[in-house]
Design a protein around this motif. Structure first.
Motif, PDB file in Angstrom:
ATOM      1  N   PRO A  92       0.814  -1.212   0.000  1.00 26.18           N
ATOM      2  CA  PRO A  92       0.000   0.000   0.000  1.00 26.18           C
ATOM      3  C   PRO A  92       0.850   1.266   0.000  1.00 26.18           C
ATOM      4  CG  PRO A  92       0.036  -0.957   2.182  1.00 26.18           C
ATOM      5  CD  PRO A  92       0.775  -1.908   1.270  1.00 26.18           C
ATOM      6  N   GLN A  93       0.275   2.330  -0.498  1.00 26.02           N
ATOM      7  CA  GLN A  93       0.941   3.628  -0.484  1.00 26.02           C
ATOM      8  C   GLN A  93       0.977   4.146   0.950  1.00 26.02           C
ATOM      9  OE1 GLN A  93      -1.014   6.314  -3.144  1.00 26.02           O
ATOM     10  NE2 GLN A  93      -0.446   5.152  -4.956  1.00 26.02           N
ATOM     11  N   LEU A  94       1.952   4.988   1.244  1.00 21.51           N
ATOM     12  CA  LEU A  94       2.085   5.560   2.572  1.00 21.51           C
ATOM     13  C   LEU A  94       0.822   6.313   2.975  1.00 21.51           C
ATOM     14  CD1 LEU A  94       3.706   6.174   5.112  1.00 21.51           C
ATOM     15  CD2 LEU A  94       4.767   8.075   3.878  1.00 21.51           C
ATOM     16  N   GLN A  95       0.242   7.053   2.040  1.00 23.35           N
ATOM     17  CA  GLN A  95      -0.981   7.807   2.335  1.00 23.35           C
ATOM     18  C   GLN A  95      -2.099   6.869   2.785  1.00 23.35           C
ATOM     19  OE1 GLN A  95      -2.291  10.314  -0.860  1.00 23.35           O
ATOM     20  NE2 GLN A  95      -4.235  10.787   0.114  1.00 23.35           N
ATOM     21  N   THR A  96      -2.201   5.705   2.176  1.00 18.29           N
ATOM     22  CA  THR A  96      -3.215   4.728   2.561  1.00 18.29           C
ATOM     23  C   THR A  96      -2.955   4.215   3.968  1.00 18.29           C
ATOM     24  OG1 THR A  96      -3.527   4.068   0.263  1.00 18.29           O
ATOM     25  CG2 THR A  96      -4.267   2.516   1.943  1.00 18.29           C
ATOM     26  N   LEU A  97      -1.699   3.922   4.279  1.00 17.98           N
ATOM     27  CA  LEU A  97      -1.358   3.445   5.625  1.00 17.98           C
ATOM     28  C   LEU A  97      -1.660   4.503   6.688  1.00 17.98           C
ATOM     29  CD1 LEU A  97       2.002   1.612   4.897  1.00 17.98           C
ATOM     30  CD2 LEU A  97      -0.195   0.579   5.488  1.00 17.98           C
ATOM     31  N   VAL A  98      -1.361   5.754   6.375  1.00 16.81           N
ATOM     32  CA  VAL A  98      -1.654   6.839   7.313  1.00 16.81           C
ATOM     33  C   VAL A  98      -3.165   6.947   7.519  1.00 16.81           C
ATOM     34  CG1 VAL A  98      -1.547   9.348   7.660  1.00 16.81           C
ATOM     35  CG2 VAL A  98       0.474   8.097   6.866  1.00 16.81           C
ATOM     36  N   SER A  99      -3.922   6.878   6.452  1.00 13.75           N
ATOM     37  CA  SER A  99      -5.390   6.942   6.559  1.00 13.75           C
ATOM     38  C   SER A  99      -5.923   5.790   7.409  1.00 13.75           C
ATOM     39  CB  SER A  99      -6.040   6.893   5.173  1.00 13.75           C
ATOM     40  OG  SER A  99      -5.721   8.043   4.444  1.00 13.75           O
ATOM     41  N   LEU A 100      -5.405   4.595   7.176  1.00 11.73           N
ATOM     42  CA  LEU A 100      -5.854   3.446   7.953  1.00 11.73           C
ATOM     43  C   LEU A 100      -5.506   3.603   9.428  1.00 11.73           C
ATOM     44  CD1 LEU A 100      -4.998   0.582   5.454  1.00 11.73           C
ATOM     45  CD2 LEU A 100      -7.288   1.277   6.213  1.00 11.73           C
ATOM     46  N   SER A 101      -4.325   4.113   9.724  1.00 16.10           N
ATOM     47  CA  SER A 101      -3.946   4.288  11.126  1.00 16.10           C
ATOM     48  C   SER A 101      -4.854   5.321  11.801  1.00 16.10           C
ATOM     49  CB  SER A 101      -2.472   4.672  11.272  1.00 16.10           C
ATOM     50  OG  SER A 101      -2.241   5.997  10.898  1.00 16.10           O
ATOM     51  N   GLN A 102      -5.256   6.347  11.071  1.00 22.75           N
ATOM     52  CA  GLN A 102      -6.156   7.359  11.632  1.00 22.75           C
ATOM     53  C   GLN A 102      -7.548   6.780  11.859  1.00 22.75           C
ATOM     54  OE1 GLN A 102      -5.665  10.454   8.698  1.00 22.75           O
ATOM     55  NE2 GLN A 102      -4.011  11.429   9.861  1.00 22.75           N
ATOM     56  N   VAL A 103      -8.051   6.042  10.883  1.00 23.61           N
ATOM     57  CA  VAL A 103      -9.376   5.434  11.023  1.00 23.61           C
ATOM     58  C   VAL A 103      -9.392   4.448  12.188  1.00 23.61           C
ATOM     59  CG1 VAL A 103     -11.015   3.851   9.917  1.00 23.61           C
ATOM     60  CG2 VAL A 103     -10.032   5.753   8.611  1.00 23.61           C
TER      61      VAL A 103
END
Length: 80
Positions: free
Chosen positions: A48-59
């Motif tokens: 996954p892209q870093l942006q996706t990982l950041v979004s998942l960690s926030q969710v």
């Protein structure tokens, strides 16, 4: 695989469904399901892209580092 297990654990701790996590993170439900299995496409490791990982960690309300697999900086990449 470890990232997928970490995603699954974090998601079940929040009580959210896979579809809800995917929606809140801005990715397709099918994509998130594959991530929990440790895949991007059937039979291919997830990337996954870093942006996706950041979004998942926030969710999932967990620090990004808790989602990532343990990493040993002393291990060297396998020769190509």
């Amino acid at each position: 695989m470890e990232l997928g297990r970490n995603l699954h654990s974090a998601r079940t701790a929040t009580g959210l469904s896979q579809e809800r996590v995917a929606h809140l993170a801005g990715i397709a439900g099918f994509t998130y399901q594959k991530y929990e299995k440790g895949e991007s496409k059937p039979g291919t490791p997830m990337n996954p892209q870093l942006q996706t990982l950041v979004s998942l960690s926030q969710v999932l309300e967990v620090p990004l580092l808790e989602l990532l697999p343990d990493w040993d900086p002393d291990l060297k990449a396998a020769p190509r």
